[in-house]
Design an enzyme around this catalytic site. Structure first.
Site, mmCIF file in Angstrom:
data_model
loop_
_atom_site.group_PDB
_atom_site.id
_atom_site.type_symbol
_atom_site.label_atom_id
_atom_site.label_comp_id
_atom_site.label_asym_id
_atom_site.label_seq_id
_atom_site.Cartn_x
_atom_site.Cartn_y
_atom_site.Cartn_z
ATOM 1 N N ASN A 11 -14.835 14.228 -5.935
ATOM 2 C CA ASN A 11 -13.880 13.131 -6.039
ATOM 3 C C ASN A 11 -14.247 12.339 -7.292
ATOM 4 O OD1 ASN A 11 -12.228 10.887 -5.719
ATOM 5 N ND2 ASN A 11 -12.534 10.773 -3.505
ATOM 6 N N ARG A 91 -10.321 16.356 -5.310
ATOM 7 C CA ARG A 91 -9.245 15.398 -5.072
ATOM 8 C C ARG A 91 -8.506 15.206 -6.388
ATOM 9 N NH1 ARG A 91 -9.442 8.879 -5.002
ATOM 10 N NH2 ARG A 91 -7.329 8.505 -4.293
ATOM 11 N N HIS A 179 -3.080 8.257 -1.929
ATOM 12 C CA HIS A 179 -3.992 8.170 -0.780
ATOM 13 C C HIS A 179 -3.624 9.174 0.320
ATOM 14 C CE1 HIS A 179 -4.809 3.835 -2.204
ATOM 15 N NE2 HIS A 179 -5.880 4.571 -2.496
ATOM 16 N N ARG A 235 -5.743 -3.884 -9.931
ATOM 17 C CA ARG A 235 -4.385 -3.444 -10.251
ATOM 18 C C ARG A 235 -3.373 -4.454 -9.723
ATOM 19 N NH1 ARG A 235 -4.903 2.533 -7.823
ATOM 20 N NH2 ARG A 235 -7.180 2.340 -7.801
ATOM 21 N N GLU A 375 -11.802 11.531 3.457
ATOM 22 C CA GLU A 375 -11.081 12.341 2.480
ATOM 23 C C GLU A 375 -11.845 13.601 2.123
ATOM 24 O OE1 GLU A 375 -8.781 9.110 -0.254
ATOM 25 O OE2 GLU A 375 -10.913 8.722 0.101
#
Length: 394
Positions: A11, A91, A179, A235, A375
């Protein structure tokens, strides 16, 4: 005897690379190790590797570039005597318009990812670098691209199409959602794969929500890129496009300056003027009005999103919190849910501070849960599924 395969999950972020090693087979799934190369590009970086709770490697070293970090990861796995993996899963935040389904990486896929950089400029360069580094070290090992956008392909066009000229839709300008690996895992953990109407709130430095009906995504808060939607750590989330025109015309901003502003200097950091880290802000909120305001705006943004996604679903059976903030910041869960009692979300203040998954009161019309995401395990599962059939024994 069924094959047991060792999968390395990677990742890659802009300043760190997280990784994990899994063994998967008919007997089950086991995480063998996990670690990270952190503070890439800073004067001193950190590399760590652990098995369960037992540290194996933890050292400081210079990680000037992602290539240095990846080489350090491979060396650490060799030092810890982990065998060459049977497959490597990555990922990939976005495949742009070319790829939205998990797949094995070949020359065409890698070329398509390079052509999609504008769809995830913060993430894709590091993710492509990781694929290329694995090719250089283990040229014969299959690699899988696991897309965060894959989960959102069930979003209907009425939600995915942006209100722009139709030719842009055909060029790939649309809502993609992100996500997705986290959402996939949460759905797999829910009874009957999220039967009914569910909102999943993945809240971390990057934050988004998804409206899920009977296990399928119907809408999500992020759009073309991971910059949109909720207020995040650094962000901005959604903005009136006129703000960008103002900055271009009145302040002379160019594309690079806008990108830095929207992705690195906004969100919690921009509002608080001190930090984009939620735990830091929670520690400062009693003495720093700007930190308190950043928290308030984050919770307000999340509540608005819940209301909008409830409208998409036509009601709500459960709300699930996950991600670093969603799992660990009880004060944020309380700030989000407490004003939503009138919509059927009745949070239990005692359960919210406790270890159990359910944090709503027993009679709450909407069940509220906290479920840690995974994940890495989703990446390992997809990579294992995509590998060519073969018998291997370790």
């Amino acid at each position: 005897m069924a094959a047991i395969r060792h999968i390395l999950c990677v990742n890659s972020g802009s300043s760190s690379i997280k990784f994990a090693v899994f063994a998967l087979g008919a007997a089950g799934e086991e995480k063998l190790a996990e670690g990270a190369a952190e503070r890439i590009g800073q004067s001193i970086g950190r590399l760590w590797l652990q098995r369960g709770q037992d540290p194996i490697i933890d050292r400081q070293l210079v990680l000037s570039h992602h290539q240095d970090a990846l080489e350090a990861v491979f060396a650490a796995l060799t030092e810890a005597q982990y065998a060459t993996p049977d497959g490597v899963g990555h990922r990939i935040v976005s495949g742009g318009p070319h790829h939205q389904a998990h797949c094995l990486v070949d020359t065409q896929v890698l070329g398509d990812l390079r052509a999609s950089l504008r769809f995830a400029p913060l993430h894709l360069p590091a993710e492509i670098a990781a694929i290329e580094a694995v090719q250089a070290v283990w040229p014969g090992i299959p690699q899988a691209a696991c897309f965060d956008t894959a989960f959102h392909q069930s979003i209907p066009e009425v939600a995915a199409r942006l209100p722009l000229p139709r030719n842009l839709w055909h060029e790939g300008v649309r809502k993609y959602g992100f996500h997705g690996l986290s959402y996939e895992y949460i759905v797999s953990r829910l009874p009957n794969h999220a039967t009914g109407k569910t909102i999943i709130a993945h809240l971390g430095n990057g934050a988004s929500m998804a409206a899920v009906h009977n296990g399928q995504c119907r809408d999500t808060t992020m759009g073309l890129t991971p910059t949109g939607g909720l207020v995040m750590g650094t962000r901005s989330g959604d903005l009136d496009p006129g703000v960008l025109l103002y900055l271009i015309e009145e302040k002379g901003y160019n594309a690079a300056q806008l990108e830095r502003l929207l992705n690195h200097l906004s969100g919690l950091l921009g509002i608080s003027a001190c930090s984009g880290d939620m735990q830091t802000l929670l520690g400062l909120r009693n003495d720093d009005a700007h930190a308190a305001q950043a928290i308030e705006i984050f919770a307000y943004s999340a509540r608005k999103a819940i209301g909008g996604l409830m409208a998409v679903l036509g009601g709500l059976d459960r709300l699930v919190f996950t991600g670093g903030i969603g799992e660990h910041a009880a004060a944020i869960r309380w700030a989000i849910c407490r004003p939503l009692t009138g919509l059927g979300l009745e949070i239990d203040p005692v359960a919210n501070e406790g270890p159990e998954p359910r944090i709503s009161v027993a009679h709450s019309p909407v069940e509220i849960l906290v479920i840690p995401t995974n994940e890495d395990l989703m990446i390992a599962r997809h990579c294992h599924r995509l590998l060519p059939a073969q018998e291997q024994h370790r």
